[in-house]
Write a protein that holds these residues in place. Structure first.
Motif, PDB file in Angstrom:
ATOM      1  N   GLY A  85      46.679 -59.451  55.128  1.00  0.00           N
ATOM      2  CA  GLY A  85      47.321 -58.580  53.891  1.00  0.00           C
ATOM      3  C   GLY A  85      46.605 -57.756  52.918  1.00  0.00           C
ATOM      4  N   HIS A  86      45.027 -58.302  52.999  1.00  0.00           N
ATOM      5  CA  HIS A  86      44.272 -58.021  51.884  1.00  0.00           C
ATOM      6  C   HIS A  86      43.834 -56.341  51.835  1.00  0.00           C
ATOM      7  N   TRP A  87      44.184 -55.554  50.667  1.00  0.00           N
ATOM      8  CA  TRP A  87      44.067 -54.233  51.286  1.00  0.00           C
ATOM      9  C   TRP A  87      42.460 -53.852  51.012  1.00  0.00           C
ATOM     10  N   HIS A  88      41.964 -52.928  51.792  1.00  0.00           N
ATOM     11  CA  HIS A  88      40.633 -52.577  51.930  1.00  0.00           C
ATOM     12  C   HIS A  88      40.567 -51.077  52.449  1.00  0.00           C
ATOM     13  N   SER A  89      39.356 -50.639  52.074  1.00  0.00           N
ATOM     14  CA  SER A  89      39.048 -49.269  52.530  1.00  0.00           C
ATOM     15  C   SER A  89      37.141 -49.439  52.807  1.00  0.00           C
ATOM     16  N   VAL A  90      36.931 -48.849  53.892  1.00  0.00           N
ATOM     17  CA  VAL A  90      35.725 -49.157  54.363  1.00  0.00           C
ATOM     18  C   VAL A  90      34.838 -47.977  54.552  1.00  0.00           C
ATOM     19  N   VAL A  91      33.704 -47.733  54.125  1.00  0.00           N
ATOM     20  CA  VAL A  91      32.872 -46.564  54.422  1.00  0.00           C
ATOM     21  C   VAL A  91      31.425 -46.855  54.798  1.00  0.00           C
TER      22      VAL A  91
ATOM     23  N   GLN B  86      37.664 -53.956  44.117  1.00  0.00           N
ATOM     24  CA  GLN B  86      36.217 -54.723  43.909  1.00  0.00           C
ATOM     25  C   GLN B  86      35.389 -54.248  45.171  1.00  0.00           C
ATOM     26  N   THR B  87      34.135 -53.937  44.940  1.00  0.00           N
ATOM     27  CA  THR B  87      33.268 -53.396  45.893  1.00  0.00           C
ATOM     28  C   THR B  87      32.325 -54.496  46.462  1.00  0.00           C
ATOM     29  N   TYR B  88      32.183 -54.541  47.756  1.00  0.00           N
ATOM     30  CA  TYR B  88      31.168 -55.547  48.199  1.00  0.00           C
ATOM     31  C   TYR B  88      30.349 -54.443  49.370  1.00  0.00           C
ATOM     32  N   VAL B  89      29.039 -54.849  49.151  1.00  0.00           N
ATOM     33  CA  VAL B  89      28.149 -54.171  49.858  1.00  0.00           C
ATOM     34  C   VAL B  89      27.491 -54.975  51.049  1.00  0.00           C
ATOM     35  N   LEU B  90      27.777 -54.484  52.388  1.00  0.00           N
ATOM     36  CA  LEU B  90      27.444 -55.130  53.462  1.00  0.00           C
ATOM     37  C   LEU B  90      25.920 -54.478  53.937  1.00  0.00           C
ATOM     38  N   ASP B  91      24.969 -55.257  54.183  1.00  0.00           N
ATOM     39  CA  ASP B  91      23.984 -55.007  54.962  1.00  0.00           C
ATOM     40  C   ASP B  91      23.743 -55.938  56.115  1.00  0.00           C
ATOM     41  N   PRO B  92      22.584 -55.630  56.914  1.00  0.00           N
ATOM     42  CA  PRO B  92      22.491 -56.428  58.183  1.00  0.00           C
ATOM     43  C   PRO B  92      22.360 -57.988  57.677  1.00  0.00           C
TER      44      PRO B  92
ATOM     45  N   ALA C 229      37.496 -45.586  56.741  1.00  0.00           N
ATOM     46  CA  ALA C 229      38.554 -46.327  56.984  1.00  0.00           C
ATOM     47  C   ALA C 229      39.483 -46.524  55.771  1.00  0.00           C
ATOM     48  N   GLN C 230      40.663 -45.544  55.603  1.00  0.00           N
ATOM     49  CA  GLN C 230      41.413 -45.508  54.331  1.00  0.00           C
ATOM     50  C   GLN C 230      42.137 -46.714  54.015  1.00  0.00           C
ATOM     51  N   TRP C 231      42.725 -46.805  52.998  1.00  0.00           N
ATOM     52  CA  TRP C 231      43.315 -48.192  52.576  1.00  0.00           C
ATOM     53  C   TRP C 231      44.448 -48.742  53.327  1.00  0.00           C
ATOM     54  N   HIS C 232      44.232 -49.893  53.819  1.00  0.00           N
ATOM     55  CA  HIS C 232      45.112 -50.656  54.571  1.00  0.00           C
ATOM     56  C   HIS C 232      45.005 -52.027  54.541  1.00  0.00           C
TER      57      HIS C 232
ATOM     58  N   GLY D 260      22.558 -51.018  59.765  1.00  0.00           N
ATOM     59  CA  GLY D 260      23.329 -50.197  59.010  1.00  0.00           C
ATOM     60  C   GLY D 260      23.941 -50.904  57.656  1.00  0.00           C
ATOM     61  N   THR D 261      24.454 -50.067  56.636  1.00  0.00           N
ATOM     62  CA  THR D 261      25.174 -50.486  55.429  1.00  0.00           C
ATOM     63  C   THR D 261      26.551 -50.026  55.203  1.00  0.00           C
ATOM     64  N   LYS D 262      27.405 -50.854  54.628  1.00  0.00           N
ATOM     65  CA  LYS D 262      28.906 -50.456  54.518  1.00  0.00           C
ATOM     66  C   LYS D 262      29.383 -50.906  53.016  1.00  0.00           C
ATOM     67  N   GLU D 263      30.196 -50.119  52.494  1.00  0.00           N
ATOM     68  CA  GLU D 263      30.848 -50.871  51.242  1.00  0.00           C
ATOM     69  C   GLU D 263      32.182 -51.104  51.703  1.00  0.00           C
ATOM     70  N   TRP D 264      32.735 -52.362  51.234  1.00  0.00           N
ATOM     71  CA  TRP D 264      33.983 -52.768  51.457  1.00  0.00           C
ATOM     72  C   TRP D 264      34.786 -52.492  49.864  1.00  0.00           C
ATOM     73  N   HIS D 265      35.899 -51.781  49.966  1.00  0.00           N
ATOM     74  CA  HIS D 265      36.381 -51.881  48.554  1.00  0.00           C
ATOM     75  C   HIS D 265      37.818 -52.516  48.803  1.00  0.00           C
ATOM     76  N   CYS D 266      38.126 -53.575  48.049  1.00  0.00           N
ATOM     77  CA  CYS D 266      38.740 -54.311  48.270  1.00  0.00           C
ATOM     78  C   CYS D 266      39.954 -54.821  47.011  1.00  0.00           C
ATOM     79  N   ARG D 267      41.475 -54.788  47.449  1.00  0.00           N
ATOM     80  CA  ARG D 267      42.275 -55.551  46.329  1.00  0.00           C
ATOM     81  C   ARG D 267      43.088 -56.427  46.989  1.00  0.00           C
ATOM     82  N   PRO D 268      43.621 -57.321  46.094  1.00  0.00           N
ATOM     83  CA  PRO D 268      44.517 -58.366  46.619  1.00  0.00           C
ATOM     84  C   PRO D 268      45.744 -57.994  47.285  1.00  0.00           C
TER      85      PRO D 268
END
Length: 472
Positions: free
Chosen positions: A249-255, A234-240, A173-176, A189-197
């Motif tokens: 309006g918060h920008w984010h990319s998810v992988v 800022q990177t957030y790691v999500l696990d179960p 999921a590209q920056w949006h 599973g696990t995801k990384e959320w990269h976020c910007r204000p």
């Protein structure tokens, strides 16, 4: 890439243990039959303590703190505690794609066919394509919606639950940014959320590199890009069991990362800027006043309207009316709230409930409505269309609202009522001014019937279908 941040410590757990129930049931089909109403035990006033039902405290911790500190302001990250997480997971078919797809709907509220579901599963397993189902109606999804509506009343008109299935090495999921509040729960599973204000006053969802659609959008896009580039991600790691909240309006990319396939659930709450609703109310007021009276030249643009620095007679007349009546337009056309619903009486995003069920849900933490006076006056919300269907043992009031201006749908709901209220409901349809005395005249006499009528009026007021006018 910045190193993943440490996960927030778990929110304070409730001291009281909760009994949690799990097995999901099959939803009812299109024909929804009236069931006998059960007696409802009185609700306790303290809604901050959950019982056996899933509640938002399970997901975001203390609700008041979450609202004050994070809602519409900043990113929140937390962790569900085990019992609530296991209940949630079972409500979504244990996170199995095939179990969830059968309860998802398309934009027109139809189900996916078996062949369509097979294609989606094959694309996911063999093509590593992300399966994004924004309209999910598993038992867990419906419970999540009602949990949000119970503990976050009047914080959004459009509340939906969706699911994401993705694979490591698949689509990113590209920056949006999104034009809604987003609460995402990572189930497997696990995801990384990269976020910007970003700006919470965003009008629409968009990609960071997307071309602007108008001048206002172009100006804001330039500001958005400068704002996004000014902050390192800022990177957030999500696990179960991990929960993340992003404001509009918060920008984010998810992988997706790790070896296990990713499954996540998101609660999306629509974000309507003031300007949009003001425009809805003004358009509704002008069209209601001038349609059929001003003639074609007063309603549609003509060649005179395209002349710069001058207004045609039709626009001038409506502008004068607007200056005089804009406040009353806003007062008589308030935003339409989202309403809790019974799963057994709903079909996808056509929701429904009985009066007795809504009385239990809507009166939580509120005092009992006193009897209405005979001279009490009400108006019908000008954006809601009503129709009544009478069946042998009950009747249904259908409520529907779609904006003529924006085509946004605000309500699609069925209220199941006792059959003796049919004449009362028929008398409301199409009326702009209603008195309680006129409703009493359509209802059988007797305390039981009077109480039922008061319950109906109270529920319609809470739903925003009826609007109370001051007694003169």
């Amino acid at each position: 890439m910045p190193p993943p941040i440490k996960r927030r410590q778990k929110e304070a757990r409730l001291l009281q243990k909760r009994k949690l129930v799990a097995e999901p049931e099959e939803p009812e089909e299109e024909d929804i039959e009236m069931e006998e109403e059960e007696e409802v035990e009185e609700n306790e006033e303290n809604s901050d303590v959950c019982t056996e039902d899933l509640c938002m405290h399970d997901i975001v911790g203390p609700v008041r703190h979450f609202k004050e500190r994070y809602w519409g302001k900043s990113v929140f990250m937390g962790q569900m505690w085990d019992a609530g997480f296991e209940k949630l997971k079972k409500g979504f078919g244990d996170g199995e794609l095939s179990n969830v797809l059968q309860y998802c709907r398309k934009d027109d509220n139809t189900r996916y066919t078996p062949s369509e579901m097979d294609t989606l599963e094959d694309d996911f397993l063999n093509g590593k394509k992300t399966v994004n189902m924004p309209l999910c109606f598993t038992e867990g999804a419906d419970e999540l919606r009602n949990a949000f509506l119970a503990e976050f009343p009047n914080l959004g008109n459009d509340v939906e639950v969706g699911v994401y299935f993705s694979r490591t090495g698949g689509e990113i999921a590209q920056w949006h940014s999104d034009n809604n509040h987003n609460i995402t729960i990572q189930v497997s599973g696990t995801k990384e959320w990269h976020c910007r204000p970003g700006s919470r006053h965003t009008e629409r969802s968009k990609a960071l590199t997307e071309a602007p659609k108008n001048f206002h959008d172009q100006r804001n896009s330039q500001l958005d890009r400068r704002s996004a580039s000014a902050f390192p991600p800022q990177t957030y790691v999500l696990d179960p069991g991990t929960v993340i909240y992003l404001p509009p309006g918060h920008w984010h990319s998810v992988v997706s990362t790790g070896e296990e396939d990713s499954f996540s659930i998101d609660i999306r709450v629509g974000n309507i800027v003031h300007a949009k609703w003001i425009a809805e109310a003004m358009y509704n007021g002008l069209f209601g006043e001038f349609h059929g009276t001003a003639g074609a030249s007063g309603l549609a643009l003509s060649k005179e309207d395209y002349q710069q620095q001058s207004m045609s007679k039709g626009i001038s007349e409506q502008a004068r009316y607007l200056r005089k009546h804009v406040v009353s337009m806003l007062n008589t056309c308030p935003p339409i709230p989202s309403i809790p619903f019974e799963r057994e009486r709903s079909n996808g995003f056509h929701r429904g409930a009985t009066i007795s069920w809504l009385l239990e849900k809507l009166q939580r933490n509120t005092s009992v409505q006193p009897p209405f006076q005979l001279q009490s006056r009400f108006g019908l919300h000008p954006m809601i269309a009503l129709s009544v269907k009478l069946l042998p043992n009950y009747c249904i009031l259908y409520m529907f609202s779609e904006s003529t201006l924006t085509t946004m749908e605000y309500i699609r709901y069925s209220l199941f009522c006792s059959a003796f209220l049919d004449e009362v409901l028929q008398s409301i349809v199409g009326q702009t001014q209603i008195t309680y005395d006129s409703l009493v005249s359509k209802c059988p006499s007797g305390e039981e019937y009077t109480n039922a009528l008061q319950d109906l009026v109270w529920v319609l007021l809470k739903m925003g279908v009826l609007l109370a006018h001051p007694i003169k």
